[in-house]
Design a protein around this motif. Sequence first.
Motif, PDB file in Angstrom:
ATOM      1  N   THR A 192       0.857  -1.260  -0.071  1.00 52.74           N
ATOM      2  CA  THR A 192      -0.009   0.028   0.022  1.00 52.74           C
ATOM      3  C   THR A 192       0.762   1.257   0.014  1.00 52.74           C
ATOM      4  OG1 THR A 192      -1.719  -1.086   1.293  1.00 52.74           O
ATOM      5  CG2 THR A 192      -2.261   0.950   1.197  1.00 52.74           C
ATOM      6  N   GLY A 193       1.800   1.376   0.956  1.00 53.27           N
ATOM      7  CA  GLY A 193       2.511   2.596   0.905  1.00 53.27           C
ATOM      8  C   GLY A 193       1.905   3.643   1.000  1.00 53.27           C
ATOM      9  N   TYR A 233       6.421   2.860  -0.911  1.00 54.21           N
ATOM     10  CA  TYR A 233       6.982   1.321  -1.205  1.00 54.21           C
ATOM     11  C   TYR A 233       7.290   1.382  -2.707  1.00 54.21           C
ATOM     12  CZ  TYR A 233       6.974  -2.267   2.113  1.00 54.21           C
ATOM     13  OH  TYR A 233       7.362  -3.146   3.187  1.00 54.21           O
ATOM     14  N   LYS A 268       1.583  -9.253  -2.256  1.00 58.46           N
ATOM     15  CA  LYS A 268       2.685  -9.497  -1.456  1.00 58.46           C
ATOM     16  C   LYS A 268       2.923 -10.837  -1.993  1.00 58.46           C
ATOM     17  CE  LYS A 268       1.872  -6.046   1.824  1.00 58.46           C
ATOM     18  NZ  LYS A 268       1.760  -5.367   3.135  1.00 58.46           N
ATOM     19  N   ARG A 323      10.843  -5.530   2.590  1.00 55.19           N
ATOM     20  CA  ARG A 323       9.829  -5.124   3.694  1.00 55.19           C
ATOM     21  C   ARG A 323      10.224  -4.694   4.949  1.00 55.19           C
ATOM     22  NH1 ARG A 323       5.064  -9.425   3.845  1.00 55.19           N
ATOM     23  NH2 ARG A 323       4.227  -7.830   5.242  1.00 55.19           N
ATOM     24  N   ARG A 324      11.471  -5.550   5.189  1.00 57.03           N
ATOM     25  CA  ARG A 324      11.933  -5.262   6.640  1.00 57.03           C
ATOM     26  C   ARG A 324      13.257  -5.059   7.105  1.00 57.03           C
ATOM     27  NH1 ARG A 324       7.642  -4.752   7.156  1.00 57.03           N
ATOM     28  NH2 ARG A 324       5.840  -5.774   8.035  1.00 57.03           N
ATOM     29  N   ASN A 332       5.045   1.135   9.026  1.00 53.63           N
ATOM     30  CA  ASN A 332       6.775   1.520   8.966  1.00 53.63           C
ATOM     31  C   ASN A 332       7.008   2.692   9.572  1.00 53.63           C
ATOM     32  OD1 ASN A 332       7.759  -1.032   7.883  1.00 53.63           O
ATOM     33  ND2 ASN A 332       6.282  -0.608   6.136  1.00 53.63           N
TER      34      ASN A 332
HETATM   35  O1  LIG Z   1       1.709  -2.272   2.289  1.00 50.88           O
HETATM   36  C1  LIG Z   1       2.229  -1.716   3.210  1.00 50.88           C
HETATM   37  O2  LIG Z   1       2.312  -0.384   3.067  1.00 50.88           O
HETATM   38  C2  LIG Z   1       2.864  -1.972   4.641  1.00 50.88           C
HETATM   39  C3  LIG Z   1       1.868  -1.882   5.400  1.00 50.88           C
HETATM   40  O3  LIG Z   1       0.605  -2.498   5.075  1.00 50.88           O
HETATM   41  O4  LIG Z   1       3.332  -3.493   4.455  1.00 50.88           O
HETATM   42  P1  LIG Z   1       4.517  -4.238   5.020  1.00 50.88           P
HETATM   43  O5  LIG Z   1       3.950  -4.728   6.145  1.00 50.88           O
HETATM   44  O6  LIG Z   1       4.777  -5.220   3.955  1.00 50.88           O
HETATM   45  O7  LIG Z   1       5.649  -3.109   5.337  1.00 50.88           O
END
Ligand SMILES: O=C(O)[C@@H](CO)OP(=O)(O)O
Length: 345
Positions: free
Chosen positions: A112-113, A206, A214, A230-231, A275
């Motif tokens: 989503t970002g 993102y 995903k 992602r992390r 995030n």
């Molecule tokens: O898609 C996103 O924007 C984030 C939060 O939903 O995903 P993720 O957990 O992969 O960082």
Amino acid sequence: MAATAFTGSIGTNQSRGYVGNSALHQEYGNSSLRLTSKGFKVDLGLLGKERHCSRKRGFCLIQASSSQIPVSDQVSTPLNNTKVDSPKKSSEAALILIRHGESLWNEKNLFTGCVDVPLTKKGVEEAVEAGKRISNIPVDMIYTSALIRAQMTAMLAMTQHRRKKVPIVLHKESEQAKSWSQVFSEETGRQCIPVVTAWQLNERMYGELQGLNKQETADKYGKEQVHEWRRSYDIPPPNGESLEMCAERAVAYFKQQIEPQLRAGKNVMIAAHGNSLRSIIMYLDKLTSQEVISLELATGIPMLYIVKEEKYIRRGSPAAPSEAGVYAYTKNLARYRQKLDEMIH
Ligand SMILES: O=C(O)[C@@H](CO)OP(=O)(O)O
């Protein structure tokens, strides 16, 4: 009526115990309530002093002897308009962090970002549940991202707050927006909670992953690669922001705009994103770039910190009011809860 409220409040602290810190539970062990002919006396052992409360008014203000104004003194009573909502010089403030409830793209498992997606019905329910958990914790200011899922979460959560102040979004995008959204009653102003929206608290951008599924992305690029995007702390997704880049704006905003409020004793709620909040928690909890990798935040679960002497003390997530151990996070929060009980009964 009021006596019942007192018994509920003080007795509950003792009998329900405290989740997470036995030392604090001890603090409440010697609190007691005594009915007298004129009203009732509350002997808060932790304060080491008695306070006399009037039955007539149906509420009781417990004034701390210290010159500082504790969190609990920020409740004004509806009965006599006594203004005690001035947390100018508190030595303690509450900080609530909440990741938005489930969004329509969380549900679809899409990156989503910064795409501005609203909550699902489940997300709405999560936000309401979160509100119940924090319904006894003072909130003087709300910060949200510029994205609707965080704003919906903040607003829905506040519908559950027992203090019943109204969250009002501050519009500062132009002089006209500022002037056209003024409130012309001091009393109404006191019953409002300012809501500041800030893009700096947005979800990390993102990049080219936004809108992709995903699972399909992991199938295509490999699980490890996608996990790294992602992390990891400093590896950005293609044309997007790494957590480090997200921290540069989110933590900078926190330090410049939010910390001064906390230092002034304002109780703050931040409704933001997985995030942007991970980066803020990394700062609050002094996590290393390795430790932050395993930090995961669930949607719609509020987290409470107590800010004291410039330190952030993590208290976990408050339990719902019907569950055990909800009040006794600190003596100030217990007092605040007590005043809410008195106002309502
Ligand atoms: O898609 C996103 O924007 C984030 C939060 O939903 O995903 P993720 O957990 O992969 O960082």
